[in-house]
Design an enzyme around this catalytic site. Structure first.
Site, mmCIF file in Angstrom:
data_model
loop_
_atom_site.group_PDB
_atom_site.id
_atom_site.type_symbol
_atom_site.label_atom_id
_atom_site.label_comp_id
_atom_site.label_asym_id
_atom_site.label_seq_id
_atom_site.Cartn_x
_atom_site.Cartn_y
_atom_site.Cartn_z
ATOM 1 N N ASP A 330 0.768 -1.067 0.041
ATOM 2 C CA ASP A 330 -0.014 0.096 0.120
ATOM 3 C C ASP A 330 0.975 1.323 -0.164
ATOM 4 O OD1 ASP A 330 -2.319 1.669 0.322
ATOM 5 O OD2 ASP A 330 -1.879 1.838 2.574
ATOM 6 N N ASP A 633 -1.812 -0.742 5.957
ATOM 7 C CA ASP A 633 -2.225 -0.517 7.085
ATOM 8 C C ASP A 633 -3.676 -0.311 7.171
ATOM 9 O OD1 ASP A 633 -2.528 1.850 5.543
ATOM 10 O OD2 ASP A 633 -1.740 3.306 6.965
ATOM 11 N N ASP A 637 -6.787 -3.139 2.999
ATOM 12 C CA ASP A 637 -5.697 -3.908 2.807
ATOM 13 C C ASP A 637 -5.764 -5.197 3.353
ATOM 14 O OD1 ASP A 637 -3.873 -1.683 1.610
ATOM 15 O OD2 ASP A 637 -3.695 -1.032 3.697
#
Length: 893
Positions: A330, A633, A637
């Site tokens: 990410d 985070d 995700d």
């Protein structure tokens, strides 16, 4: 009811209220109670967790362990209680080691978990009340203010400058502007501006909304279900070990059956003695110490990673990182700091560069490479005056970390002013027009330290250009506005992925003390632009470079816009400007599985993605044969983290769902910890290979002793309990020393091992056979020679055990290096644990041979000095022969 097939974000708010049988006056307590009974509490279902007994029982599922349990059952039926007890003791010790380590990892993780919203402001029975968020139901009217965490999914009915931080859910690096107007039915999650999602944080403003979903029906709940449905894969190590275990078990059982057939058909063995011989062979050939060594080696790696702020929930995860071929990451908060930073300031006097990152006021401002003093740059001072005075944020240091109180973009501007050495304290604010989504600017009327009164305006460049008739020229005097020039500069900054803000000002009469929109419609002077970005973590840039040199591709998957993703990707070193292609969420949505597999192989940046897109990308990479690590985070995700071969969550800014789905949690949110974990994982795999290369040949030698005795009708040189003694003391001393071996030189310059590579290649099999013949042959020869000299059977067996142990101690120093020679003093003494292990082994052997309690338990008798010298000569010969074999093979290579 809502129109058919129309979601709440696509219809007017009054239709949403009608569909929920609610109105803006809220629900009564009785009605809320009925709805609570129908819909259930507003909480996510707890993730099921196996009970203690089930988790403990998992450690007995290895096929080799099951064979040992079978051997224990047979010895029990034959009345050999001591053999049974020792075999079962080995099995239980292995299970306890693995179970305890799992518990430690879970306890370490629990310390950094954070909860979601617990309370809500709700309109019930005609008055506003604060209630537990779990009691919210669809149809409740909820109000939000700055600093609140949204307690359920809301359809907004009203908003005043409402901005919500949704990065955990959408991947957007900036707060989203919210308003009650409906949007398109097919709008992506980040574009549903009339919805507020459970678990997100109100960054600014106020809002009023009706609850449209609670608990599992919320967007977070949908992702939670997606996580539950994701099928997790075995790690490369567990797949290799499982395949190896099956192959070894078939070989052992087959040879044990052959022993029984030969013993019954060719020799006059008693059935009970033959069963004991077969059990002895199985116990000798099964590397029962290997599960313990595997667990301990991984546990040591886990502890080393914990000291580097990486908490490992699953032991094999660290080793799996050593096998990864692709890291999917990410962007927001993982590769970047999730802290907005001003990078460029554009005025007619020039283009200024700003160093530093985040909200820490450490950095410089330069023009053409020269440091800038604010007093000598009137253009820059005028612009910074605007962005510092027309600013409601504050930055402050808290526990060593600089944080912003207020809007992230305003925090970036406040930090810019601090870097320039400008203080707004001497300016008196007389009136303000606050930021509103409809206007996209903020204005203040302020009195300067010199007593002048000025209107200071900052906001979206297009809105400010519409209100300006002039600009501050190169000579410091107002000149007619050159809008085309400024628009080219805005486009240039935007193409670099920066968010662009503008500043303007004008002087007013000294007596003015009020400010209205009309005052901004004429005479404003355009001062310049500020380019703001969520900057990459410097350590992440270095970590990506290290991963690339190790043959690992890094792919960035973000919910942010393509331009921002491309700019960050180039700055991170992911690809180059000429060839870098960004794949959008719309392309992913349209791609079938075959097309997606091609896209993930060719492209390294994916923008505007949803949780489903991230999950599909990971699956497509795995379908291409890649071993995938996924980092992130946000809740968005979590499904991909769970599906990946190893999931890595951020511990500080990571959400609860992400941590639950992950195998490793980074307590410092530092991407570079992943790169260090890759190195640790490769070291662990190397050490495991060394342990296997050590244990299997030594077990092979012991098995050869038993097999040869039956095939040739000889007296058994070892008893099953003596074999277990050898296996366990060698495993807990010599083999354990290999877990402490340091990383091989150049470990991060070699490519990842290929998925599906067998644990035992041809060179391993050759060495297994050679060492087994050397150690096993020497043991049989010593045993038969001593019997021929008239040595009693118990003493001859003691000598056989001692020969096995000493030969394995010498072979340890061969196994420490897979290919390099071990005769060099620098290498011989590089691992002190090896010499400590030999010393401990010697002490155990002395007890085994000379202590009466152990003599009684293992049927041993004392040995003379001659026997010790003979065993040392045999061990030295094994060492020298194996060194010669290494040299011969290296010449052939």
């Amino acid at each position: 009811m809502n129109p058919p097939d129309q979601p709440a974000h696509a219809v007017a708010s009054d239709l949403v209220l009608a569909g929920l049988a609610a109105d803006d006056g809220g629900l009564s307590s009785d009605e809320a109670g009925r709805r609570l009974a129908a819909h259930g509490p507003n909480r996510l279902p707890a993730a099921p967790r196996d009970g203690v007994l089930k988790r403990f029982a998992r450690h007995f599922q290895d096929i080799l362990i099951l064979i040992l349990i079978g051997a224990a059952a047979i010895t029990a039926l034959l009345g050999h209680g001591l053999d049974t007890a020792v075999i079962l003791g080995v099995v239980v010790i292995n299970a306890v080691i693995g179970f305890v380590q799992e518990g430690k990892a879970e306890a370490a993780l629990a310390g950094i978990r954070r909860m979601l919203s617990t309370h809500a402001q709700v309109l019930r029975d005609g008055s506003w009340q604060q209630i537990d968020a779990e009691l919210l139901v669809p149809g409740d009217i909820v109000r939000l203010k700055s600093g609140d965490r949204v307690p359920a999914d809301l359809r907004l009915l009203d908003s005043i400058n409402l901005r919500i931080e949704e990065s955990a859910l959408t991947g957007e690096s900036l707060p989203s502007d919210k308003h009650p107007d409906p949007v398109a039915a097919d709008a992506g999650l980040g574009d549903r501006h009339c919805l507020a999602f459970s678990g997100t944080l109100v960054a600014a403003g106020r809002g009023l909304g009706v609850v449209v979903a609670t608990g599992a029906a919320t967007e977070i709940g949908r992702i939670n279900r997606l996580i539950a449905e994701v099928e997790t894969l075995q790690t490369p190590l567990t797949r290799e070990m499982a395949q190896f275990g099956r192959q070894l078990s078939v070989l052992i059982v087959g040879l044990a059956a052959l022993m029984l057939a030969i013993g019954l058909g060719l020799h006059d063995f008693a059935l009970a003695e033959l069963f004991l011989a077969a059990i002895g062979f199985a116990v000798a050939a099964i590397p029962e110490g290997l599960p313990a060594i595997l667990t301990i080696t991984l546990a040591l790696g886990v502890q080393r990673m914990a000291r580097r702020n990486a908490i490992t929930r699953r032991l094999t995860a660290v080793e799996t990182l050593g096998a990864v071929t692709v890291i999917c990451s990410d962007k927001t908060g993982t590769l970047t700091k999730n802290e907005m930073t001003a990078r460029h300031v554009i005025t007619r006097a020039g283009s200024y560069l700003v160093s530093g990152s985040g909200y820490a006021p450490a950095g410089t401002i330069t023009l053409d490479g020269e440091l800038v003093e604010l007093a000598g740059h009137a253009h820059l001072q005028a612009l910074i005056e605007v962005v510092a005075v027309a600013n409601d944020s504050e930055v402050a240091e808290n526990d060593g970390q600089w944080c912003v109180a207020g809007e992230p973009t305003e925090g970036a501007l406040r930090t810019l002013a601090c870097k320039a050495g400008f203080s707004a304290e001497a300016h008196a604010r007389l009136a303000t027009i606050p930021f509103e989504s409809a206007n996209k600017f903020m204005a203040t009327l302020a009195s300067t330290p010199a007593g002048l009164r000025r209107i200071l305006l900052k906001g979206a460049p297009d809105r400010l250009l519409d209100r300006c008739t002039g600009e501050l020229g190169a000579d410091g005097q107002p000149v007619p506005l050159d809008r085309a020039w400024w628009e080219r500069e805005i486009d240039r900054l935007s193409q670099e992925g920066l968010r662009v803000l503008a500043a303007a000002a004008r002087r007013v009469d000294d007596g003015r003390d009020h400010l209205g929109i009309d005052d901004l419609e004429q005479g404003m002077v355009f001062l310049g632009l500020v380019g703001i970005i969520d900057p990459p973590r410097p350590e992440a840039v270095a970590a990506i470079a290290s991963c690339r040199s190790a043959g690992i591709r890094v792919k960035m998957i973000t919910g942010d816009h393509a331009g921002t993703a491309r700019a960050i990707g180039l700055e991170m070193g992911i690809g180059d400007a000429a060839t870098l292609r960004v794949v959008s969420g719309a392309e992913l949505e349209a791609a079938d599985d075959a097309t997606l597999r091609r896209l993930v192989a060719e492209c390294d940046i994916f923008a505007r993605t949803s949780p489903e897109h991230k999950l599909r990308i990971v699956k497509a990479l795995q379908a291409n044969g890649e071993v995938v690590a996924m980092t992130g985070d946000g809740v968005n995700d979590a499904p991909a983290l769970k599906r990946a071969d190893v999931g890595v969550a951020m511990g500080i800014k990571g959400t609860e769902a992400t941590k639950e789905a992950a195998d490793i949690v980074l307590a410092d949110d530092n991407f570079s910890s992943i790169e260090r974990a890759v190195e640790e994982g490769r070291t662990i795999y190397d050490n495991l290979k060394k342990a296997i290369l050590f244990i299997l040949p030594t077990n092979g030698g012991q098995g050869l002793v038993m097999l040869a005795a039956v095939v040739f009708g000889l007296t058994l040189p070892l008893t099953p309990v003596q074999i277990l003694w050898v296996n366990m003391i060698v495993a807990v001393t010599l083999a354990l020393a290999l877990a402490f071996e340091p990383a091989e030189p150049g470990i991060m310059q070699r490519p990842p091992r290929q998925p599906g590579t067998p644990l035992l290649n041809a060179a391993f099999l050759w060495r297994l056979v050679l060492v087994s013949l050397l150690i096993g042959g020497a043991t049989i020869a010593v045993f038969e020679a001593e019997l021929a000299r008239g040595m009693p059977l118990e003493q001859a067996r003691t000598m056989a055990v001692h020969t096995l142990v000493v030969a394995q101690a010498f072979y340890l120093f061969n196994a420490r290096f897979l290919h390099a020679a071990s005769l060099r003093p620098a290498l011989l003494f590089a691992n002190p644990a090896a010499w400590i292990a030999v010393a401990v082994l010697l002490a155990l052997q002395l007890a085994f041979i000379y202590l009466p309690p152990l003599q009684a338990a293992f049927a041993t008798t004392p040995l003379d000095a001659r026997h010790w010298l003979l065993s040392l000569l045999i061990g030295g010969a094994v060492f020298l022969l194996m060194e010669a074999e290494k040299r011969w093979l290296s010449r052939g290579a």
